[in-house]
Design an enzyme around this catalytic site. Structure first.
Site, PDB file in Angstrom:
ATOM      1  N   VAL A 108      30.821  87.598 -49.081  1.00  0.00           N
ATOM      2  CA  VAL A 108      30.449  88.823 -49.924  1.00  0.00           C
ATOM      3  C   VAL A 108      31.939  89.224 -50.410  1.00  0.00           C
ATOM      4  O   VAL A 108      32.487  90.065 -49.534  1.00  0.00           O
ATOM      5  CB  VAL A 108      29.529  89.714 -49.038  1.00  0.00           C
ATOM      6  N   PRO A 109      32.214  89.097 -51.525  1.00  0.00           N
ATOM      7  CA  PRO A 109      33.392  89.088 -52.037  1.00  0.00           C
ATOM      8  C   PRO A 109      33.787  90.604 -52.582  1.00  0.00           C
ATOM      9  O   PRO A 109      34.064  91.031 -53.684  1.00  0.00           O
ATOM     10  CB  PRO A 109      33.609  88.208 -53.300  1.00  0.00           C
ATOM     11  N   CYS A 110      34.083  91.562 -51.402  1.00  0.00           N
ATOM     12  CA  CYS A 110      34.491  92.795 -51.837  1.00  0.00           C
ATOM     13  C   CYS A 110      35.946  92.879 -52.373  1.00  0.00           C
ATOM     14  O   CYS A 110      36.353  93.854 -52.967  1.00  0.00           O
ATOM     15  CB  CYS A 110      34.233  93.523 -50.317  1.00  0.00           C
ATOM     16  N   HIS A 111      36.665  91.847 -52.008  1.00  0.00           N
ATOM     17  CA  HIS A 111      38.070  91.828 -52.690  1.00  0.00           C
ATOM     18  C   HIS A 111      38.040  91.799 -54.348  1.00  0.00           C
ATOM     19  O   HIS A 111      38.853  91.908 -54.755  1.00  0.00           O
ATOM     20  CB  HIS A 111      38.778  90.512 -52.095  1.00  0.00           C
ATOM     21  N   ARG A 112      36.861  91.407 -54.777  1.00  0.00           N
ATOM     22  CA  ARG A 112      36.735  91.330 -56.232  1.00  0.00           C
ATOM     23  C   ARG A 112      36.387  92.817 -56.909  1.00  0.00           C
ATOM     24  O   ARG A 112      36.408  92.878 -58.187  1.00  0.00           O
ATOM     25  CB  ARG A 112      35.813  90.313 -56.640  1.00  0.00           C
TER      26      ARG A 112
END
Length: 177
Positions: free
Chosen positions: A138-142
């Protein structure tokens, strides 16, 4: 995926270019938690709170090959990794929206708030983003600042920078003060 709480969780440790990752999966091979070894005590406390009856043992995770492919250069390797997270309805909505940001792209916190139909909830979206227990999948880094700059990341800004660069995403470097 089951609706019931998992009885058994497996913790796998994976060496990556940015540190050792911790992959926690349930008996169905569904990712339940992800973090880095420098945050292991915090992750274990979170697991104890959210899955109090589950036994945690070390072993090889069935999602390991997808993570290995991702860190070897396939930025889309995690797109179909099954995950299930314990959170509020709002958090789950934010986390599901995060999964709509393709590898190589970014979105601002404001843009994420607009995407879920809550344009005035930018701070709440930021808090939900930071509470994501299955990072990278779940790409919170994006999620970056409105001006394109890197902003907080639970795994640290150097990792966020590496992950975004690895995926080919554009962002603005912060100048050292």
């Amino acid at each position: 995926m089951r609706n019931a709480q998992p009885e058994t969780l497996t913790l796998d440790r994976l060496q990556t270019p940015v540190g050792t990752a911790l992959l926690v999966t349930d008996e169905d091979g569904v990712l339940r938690a992800f973090n880095w070894t420098d945050y292991e005590p915090k992750m274990l406390a979170w697991i104890a709170r959210h899955y109090p009856k589950a036994r945690l043992g070390e072993g090889r995770s069935p999602v390991r090959p997808a993570f290995e492919a991702y860190f070897a250069g396939d930025a889309r390797a995690l797109d179909r990794t099954p995950w299930k997270a314990s959170g509020t309805a709002f958090q789950l909505k934010v986390w599901e929206a995060l999964c709509t940001i393709p590898a190589g792209e970014t979105l601002s916190y404001r843009g994420l708030a607009e995407r879920i139909g809550r344009p005035s909830a930018v701070r709440a979206v930021g808090l939900a983003n930071g509470a994501n227990p299955v990072a990278v999948v779940v790409p919170c880094h994006r999620v970056i600042g409105t001006n394109g700059s890197l902003t907080g990341y639970g795994g640290g800004l150097p990792r966020k920078k590496w992950l975004l660069s690895h995926e080919g995403a554009s962002f603005r470097e912060q100048l050292a003060a």
